[in-house]
Enzyme design. Sequence first.
Site, PDB file in Angstrom:
ATOM      1  N   CYS A  95       0.831  -1.211   0.000  1.00  0.00           N
ATOM      2  CA  CYS A  95       0.000   0.000   0.000  1.00  0.00           C
ATOM      3  C   CYS A  95       0.864   1.258   0.000  1.00  0.00           C
ATOM      4  O   CYS A  95       1.829   1.366   0.735  1.00  0.00           O
ATOM      5  CB  CYS A  95      -0.921  -0.014   1.221  1.00  0.00           C
ATOM      6  SG  CYS A  95      -1.835   1.504   1.430  1.00  0.00           S
ATOM      7  N   TRP A  96       0.495   2.199  -0.878  1.00  0.00           N
ATOM      8  CA  TRP A  96       1.265   3.460  -0.974  1.00  0.00           C
ATOM      9  C   TRP A  96       0.695   4.576  -0.115  1.00  0.00           C
ATOM     10  O   TRP A  96       1.133   5.701  -0.227  1.00  0.00           O
ATOM     11  CB  TRP A  96       1.200   4.007  -2.409  1.00  0.00           C
ATOM     12  CG  TRP A  96       1.710   3.155  -3.482  1.00  0.00           C
ATOM     13  CD1 TRP A  96       2.526   2.078  -3.363  1.00  0.00           C
ATOM     14  CD2 TRP A  96       1.448   3.331  -4.874  1.00  0.00           C
ATOM     15  NE1 TRP A  96       2.792   1.553  -4.605  1.00  0.00           N
ATOM     16  CE2 TRP A  96       2.144   2.313  -5.553  1.00  0.00           C
ATOM     17  CE3 TRP A  96       0.713   4.258  -5.606  1.00  0.00           C
ATOM     18  CZ2 TRP A  96       2.108   2.187  -6.942  1.00  0.00           C
ATOM     19  CZ3 TRP A  96       0.678   4.139  -6.974  1.00  0.00           C
ATOM     20  CH2 TRP A  96       1.372   3.107  -7.643  1.00  0.00           C
ATOM     21  N   ASP A  97      -0.365   4.290   0.584  1.00  0.00           N
ATOM     22  CA  ASP A  97      -1.040   5.343   1.347  1.00  0.00           C
ATOM     23  C   ASP A  97      -1.543   6.472   0.457  1.00  0.00           C
ATOM     24  O   ASP A  97      -1.511   7.642   0.834  1.00  0.00           O
ATOM     25  CB  ASP A  97      -0.102   5.925   2.419  1.00  0.00           C
ATOM     26  CG  ASP A  97       0.305   4.876   3.419  1.00  0.00           C
ATOM     27  OD1 ASP A  97      -0.609   4.277   4.015  1.00  0.00           O
ATOM     28  OD2 ASP A  97       1.516   4.642   3.583  1.00  0.00           O
TER      29      ASP A  97
END
Lengths: 783, 107
Positions: free
Chosen positions: B47-49
Amino acid sequence: MGQPRTGVYVCGCQGEISKRIDLHQLAATMAKKKGVALCREHESLCSLQGLQLIEDDLRSGEIDRVVILACSPRRHEETFKAILRKAGISEYLLETSNLREQCAWVHEEAKQAYKKAAILAQMSLARSRWLEPLEPLRFTATRRVLVVGGGIAGLSASLDLAEAGVEVVLVEREAFLGGRAAQLYRYFPRLCPPGCGIDYILQKIRSNSKIELTTLTEVKSLSGGPGNFEVTLLQKPRYVMPDRCTACGNCAPLCPADRKDHFDFGLSQTKAIYLPKGFPHPQSYVIDPDRCLGQECSLCRQACPVQAIDLEESPRERTIKVGSIIVATGWDPFDARLVEQFGYQQYPDVINNMEFERLVSPSGPTGGKLVRLSNGQPVKRIAFIQCVGSRDKNHLPYCSKVCCTVTLKQIKYVREFAPEAQIFVFYMDMRATGEYEEMYRLAQEESQALFIRGIPSRVIEDINSHDLILQAEDTLSGQMVKIGADMVVLATGMTPNQEFRQLGERVGLPLEMGAFASGHLQCFPFESRRAGIYAAGTSQEPMDASSAIKSAAGAAMKALVSLPEEIVIRPTVPVLDKTKCDKCKRCMEECPFGAWGWDDAGYPSPNLLQCRQCGICQGGCPMKVIALKHSTVKQTASMVEAFDPSFLGEREPTILAFLCYNDAYPAVDAACEKGLTYPANLVAIRVPCAGSLNVALVADALAGGADGIIVAGCASDQCHFVRGSDLAKTRLQNMQETLQRMMLEAQRVKWLTLNITDTEGFVRTINDFVAELRRLGPNPFKG
Amino acid sequence: MPPRVNKEKCDGCKAEHEPLCEQICPGDLMTLNPETRKAYCRSTRDCWDCMSCVKICPQGALETKLPYQLGYYPAKLIPLMGTNKITWTCIDINGKVERFVIKTRND
Ligand SMILES: Cc1cc2nc3c(=O)[nH]c(=O)nc-3n(C[C@H](O)[C@H](O)[C@H](O)COP(=O)(O)OP(=O)(O)OC[C@H]3O[C@@H](n4cnc5c(N)ncnc54)[C@H](O)[C@@H]3O)c2cc1C
Ligand code: SF4
Ligand code: SF4
Ligand code: SF4
């Protein structure tokens, strides 16, 4: 289209508004606003002169839309719409603001009232910019009605419609007509044979060329909406060609296969090829495919003198178009096995009231003799148990209305067949309403039936004498009563017909209380939750035959009015911006009326004839790409944006309220009628249903600095659009949880249910809410 | 830190196939648990936020904690989606709250 040229009209209402609000100042301020082409003040806009003034301005071309600052839209919006139409302009280019009922009349302090009036005017002006000219939508319609079910209700509705000149297709799944009434021995209250009434109506139906009647036929699927439903009918094979069969009966004696006759509830048998009892239509033999031995046997074919038998016949499917549908699929007896303690289908002499009808019928299993099914002996002591399964949370929570009168009628049967027999009735309450009370009197005085107020705990069989033993407390005398009987009749109630339940689920017709749920029982009892589909007879709710006939006339009337040459609907429909749709299907899931389907390009698309224009889809769309015309997200957002949260000064809390126009808005309007006042801190925006409000608008209001927000709809079970209020509540709860995480007070957002008379409740809530908001301090986004 | 799903609020987008968070996630990380019909992140490490899912979720069921480069646990950033603006609330590790409103669409 150039810039909008709005005409703003300020109405003094013969002093009613002008005495509290300085309208000269308001008009002068509005005249200077951007987009305002002219602003006029008048003492009475709804008067002929007032209306003429607006009409002249519209005709002059100086203005292209109208904002009226006057009384509640519930009073005169229609009057003003009419003047726009008269001037040849779309009536949807009108915006009204409620300066009387929700301002001048309810706010005592003139300065505050003025400030609120100014903000209301500003919001209306903002919305007027986004108004679109809309015209009614027109659809061609099919003037034909499908009636499903050939019981007494379906037959009557068909005849009523045909006599009014409408084409009718009547489908019946059995091979006979008349429904359950055909199975009865006699009809209360006159105790005539029901065959007489059914035959009378059938004669008329058969001779009416407007009615196409098919039996052994069911509805397979259904699509479309009012005016143009497409229905696929499935006709089961009868294996006997009715146009050849003379009903001579040569075939049946040779048939080696038996079947239990469900007309007699399995108490008698016929051959696999048989002539249905009751009112067979057509008058011809049919073969039960489940029991027929098939091609290899073919004995009937050899016996038939007119070659009427076709053992290879296959089911036939066809699709028809109809404008509306009447569901008259009737009822099934409650399954008494579920009330185990009464020994139904465990002891042969415990039967239900429908089986009792068959038992005494001349065409029934005993040829019309009242004898014990266990041993064929005459019945000397008979007991009726009322309310079996009825008024019971675990089974049927409702009262089926007829079972008490049925028992009173069946007491008469007993006297006819067994004049000396003892009759006992165990009951909770006898409910013989209206003139049926007379039957109650006769049952006691003439037939000498003994009524015991108490329901037996169980029925057991004495192993030696095979007597059925019933024991109960007579709650009137407080004494235990124990009797022996040789037959027990269970007065079972009505349940909705099971097969149609499944079709109901497929086409979105939910069931409730033993029948198809109406859209709204008090206000629209005939309407189902799908527009254009009406319920008649016992598929509406349990009822006796005369009520079923009345109900059929009502449903026929409803079906008739939805059958014009052309269907014209209001243009306030949902429209989807496909380019931004995510195809998440929430609109389809949440629409209470199943109006959404897929279009050819694979996008959701509403069937506008099925749509009730509640806007619930707009409220739920996460992409905000559904616009309910004339109440669009954009239009409402422009009002929210124009709302100045500091309109009463920096310190004073302000509330933006979204009010459902059905109940909440009128409830707020009514405050003045009751002489109530409330603080001017609240400014209302009307919405067609609380469910039509997209929560993004609540977010806008919060971000814009409103200190409090109210969303008001109907109580859950009173929502005009079934689910709107519940959905609005859930959506707000979700938002409140997010607000908490954001460290914003969730109390700032309030869900309120208001019914149309709840004015005092509303005023109390507003006072409390203003006080609460003062305590909380200003919304952090304010200013 | 990958999105956390509030299972009470998530309604699986009521649909049969891809819920909105699954559609929007650039890494195709969100999906439905076929049994519970609730969303979850199938590979939390990836997840890259980006917060796309948080913004799109119609139920407000998703939350991310800020990545450590931006703020230590439990700092968080919560959007509230309006019609043409997003209202962001940033709560830092000391509980300090900052709010800002960003316009998203010009009409
Ligand atoms: C024991 C008992 C005695 C009664 N005695 C009396 C009495 O004396 N007097 C009185 O006024 N009332 C009496 N009633 C009530 C009466 O039976 C009902 O009011 C009446 O039958 C209602 O008629 P209907 O047309 O609504 O339903 P039904 O009679 O049930 O007719 C429904 C018809 O629809 C057909 N159908 C069902 N599903 C489908 C489908 N999917 N596709 C096509 N066709 C379908 C059925 O086969 C049936 O023919 C009695 C009720 C009971 C329980
Ligand atoms: S709810 Fe909105 S985004 Fe979802 S399918 Fe319907 S129109 Fe498209
Ligand atoms: S407006 Fe109401 S009835 Fe019409 S499609 Fe939307 S949700 Fe369904
Ligand atoms: S978008 Fe929200 S409601 Fe839809 S599945 Fe994802 S978390 Fe659940």
